[in-house]
Design a protein around this motif. Structure first.
Motif, short mmCIF file in Angstrom:
data_model
loop_
_atom_site.label_atom_id
_atom_site.label_comp_id
_atom_site.label_asym_id
_atom_site.label_seq_id
_atom_site.Cartn_x
_atom_site.Cartn_y
_atom_site.Cartn_z
N ASP A 92 0.81 -1.21 0.00
CA ASP A 92 0.00 0.00 0.00
C ASP A 92 0.85 1.27 0.00
O ASP A 92 0.32 2.36 -0.21
CB ASP A 92 -0.92 0.02 1.23
CG ASP A 92 -1.95 -1.11 1.19
OD1 ASP A 92 -2.30 -1.52 0.06
OD2 ASP A 92 -2.38 -1.57 2.27
N VAL A 93 2.13 1.14 0.26
CA VAL A 93 2.99 2.32 0.34
C VAL A 93 3.38 2.77 -1.08
O VAL A 93 3.79 1.97 -1.91
CB VAL A 93 4.27 2.02 1.15
CG1 VAL A 93 5.16 3.25 1.21
CG2 VAL A 93 3.89 1.56 2.55
N VAL A 94 3.23 4.07 -1.34
CA VAL A 94 3.59 4.66 -2.63
C VAL A 94 4.84 5.52 -2.44
O VAL A 94 4.98 6.22 -1.43
CB VAL A 94 2.43 5.53 -3.19
CG1 VAL A 94 2.85 6.21 -4.48
CG2 VAL A 94 1.19 4.67 -3.41
N ASN A 110 11.90 4.59 -14.89
CA ASN A 110 11.97 3.52 -15.90
C ASN A 110 12.84 2.37 -15.43
O ASN A 110 12.53 1.19 -15.71
CB ASN A 110 12.52 4.10 -17.21
CG ASN A 110 11.54 5.04 -17.87
OD1 ASN A 110 10.33 4.94 -17.66
ND2 ASN A 110 12.04 5.98 -18.66
N VAL A 111 13.94 2.65 -14.72
CA VAL A 111 14.78 1.57 -14.22
C VAL A 111 14.02 0.73 -13.20
O VAL A 111 14.03 -0.51 -13.24
CB VAL A 111 16.07 2.14 -13.59
CG1 VAL A 111 16.83 1.05 -12.83
CG2 VAL A 111 16.97 2.72 -14.66
N LEU A 112 13.33 1.38 -12.26
CA LEU A 112 12.59 0.65 -11.23
C LEU A 112 11.47 -0.19 -11.84
O LEU A 112 11.24 -1.34 -11.43
CB LEU A 112 12.01 1.64 -10.21
CG LEU A 112 13.02 2.32 -9.29
CD1 LEU A 112 12.35 3.39 -8.45
CD2 LEU A 112 13.72 1.31 -8.39
N ALA A 125 4.14 0.27 -11.59
CA ALA A 125 4.11 1.71 -11.83
C ALA A 125 3.14 2.42 -10.90
O ALA A 125 3.31 3.60 -10.57
CB ALA A 125 3.75 1.99 -13.29
N SER A 126 2.10 1.69 -10.44
CA SER A 126 1.10 2.28 -9.55
C SER A 126 1.68 2.63 -8.19
O SER A 126 1.06 3.40 -7.44
CB SER A 126 -0.08 1.32 -9.39
OG SER A 126 0.37 0.08 -8.83
#
Length: 395
Positions: free
Chosen positions: A323-325, A355-357, A365-366
């Motif tokens: 849940d952590v962004v 992009n690397v992550l 991506a979310s």
């Protein structure tokens, strides 16, 4: 049963208190490479220079050795444009010329003036130009390592060119050039230069064939060179994040205590006669520590070293609370470039880390938010290199 619920509530209360009160102190430092030969390679359009010079030269023709040294001297000029690919290796395109002076027996380029009647020698003059490409080797930087404050350098060079005279009889010949380019720094932009060069061409260039296969000239030109921005090289940097060992030990002790409490709780639940209570799950909710990735000046390419650290960071993200962004924020150094360039550069750096992550390490991506701040003042240790960065931190 009442005892079980009391223990459960107490355990969660203790866990919440520990989670809120535990903060690990950290220190971020930037280590600059001490390797005197290691620098950050600049872009293609950096480290260019342009120069002019004037001096004297004399020509080695078939009969010129019969002349007095002073009679052989002729004016010389040079103009060149070049670049340094590294502190030790560069290249340039140069044009030099004006006039050659000598003597002739067959009348080639003769001025009509008799120089030595006993040897049938007449004075000879003809204009020429020599266009050549050279490769320069800065000995001070190659042997002694790069130093930004170095004032004087010596750069031997070799090259090939095209030497032409349009005076009759005309000639066009390949030239071989060998010399030493000396440079004394006058300021950040200007150098005083001394160019000592030897050139060789075919024996027929002066219009007269003799016993030798080649002819040549020696040139000495004093001049000035202007260095375009970017004029220097930066040393590679590494960002080191260290944490308080005392705080880490405190955290380890609390984790051990939580594990013991969890085991006790499971034991109580197992001994309970209540069928409605079957299992207790304690969910991990750990925030991954922020990460800072720095970039060379005017660049947004992620280095392999940074990718390794990002890989560890991505693994920690995906192993913990989904849940952590995390916000990926790009920055640029306000003291370099202009607002438009810094705005673009900070955005490109944020996108590069994002992009690397996502593409290389599979972070959804979310779970990431992209942001950029443009050019900023020095954020850490009054060091502009730490502001050329991306910071990833939990929201």
């Amino acid at each position: 049963m009442k005892y079980v619920f009391t223990f459960l509530i107490s355990t969660f209360a203790i866990s919440a208190t520990m989670a809120q009160s535990t903060e690990i102190a950290k220190d971020t430092t930037v280590a600059v490479s001490t390797d005197r030969y290691e620098v950050v390679t600049n872009r293609f359009f950096d480290n260019w220079f342009i120069g002019v010079g004037a001096g004297a030269q004399f020509y080695y023709g078939d009969h010129n050795k019969q002349m007095k040294f002073g009679d052989r001297l002729a004016p010389a000029f040079e103009f060149y444009l070049g670049t340094w690919f590294t502190p030790g290796i560069g290249t340039r395109i140069a044009l030099n010329g004006v006039k050659n002076i000598g003597v002739t027996q067959n009348g080639s380029h003769s001025t009509g003036e008799v120089y030595d009647a006993s040897q049938w020698l007449e004075k000879q003059e003809f204009n020429y130009y020599n266009v050549h490409a050279d490769v320069l080797f800065n000995l001070h930087n190659l042997l002694g390592g790069y130093r930004q404050d170095r004032k004087f350098t010596t750069s031997p060079y070799v090259g090939l060119g095209w030497m032409v005279t349009k005076d009759e009889p005309t000639a066009r010949e390949i030239s071989a050039n060998l010399g030493i380019y000396n440079s004394l720094s006058l300021s950040k932009k200007f150098d005083l230069t001394l160019d000592l060069r030897g050139s060789m061409v075919n024996d027929r260039f002066d219009g007269e064939l003799g016993a030798r296969k080649t002819e040549g000239m020696l040139t000495a030109a004093l001049g000035v060179a202007y260095r375009f921005k970017e004029r220097t090289w930066e040393k590679p940097t590494t960002t080191v994040i260290s944490y308080s060992e005392a705080d880490l030990n405190t955290m380890r002790q609390r984790v051990t205590q939580l594990a013991a409490d969890n085991d006790a709780l499971r034991k109580l639940l197992a001994e309970s006669k209540e069928e409605t209570i079957t299992d207790v799950k304690i969910e991990k909710s750990v925030l991954v520590s922020p990460i800072l990735v720095t970039f060379p000046i005017n660049k947004s390419i992620v280095s392999n070293e940074a990718r390794v650290n990002l890989g560890f960071f991505a693994k920690a993200i995906m192993e913990n609370n989904s849940d952590v962004v995390y916000k990926v924020t790009g920055y640029a150094d306000k003291g370099t470039g202009n607002p438009q360039i810094n705005e673009r550069l900070s955005r490109e750096r944020s996108e590069a880390i994002f992009n690397v992550l996502v593409n290389e390490f599979g972070v959804p991506a979310s779970r990431l938010i992209k942001d950029h701040k443009g050019g900023v003042d020095n954020m850490f240790y009054n060091d502009p290199r730490v502001s050329r960065a991306v910071i990833v931190i939990a929201e």
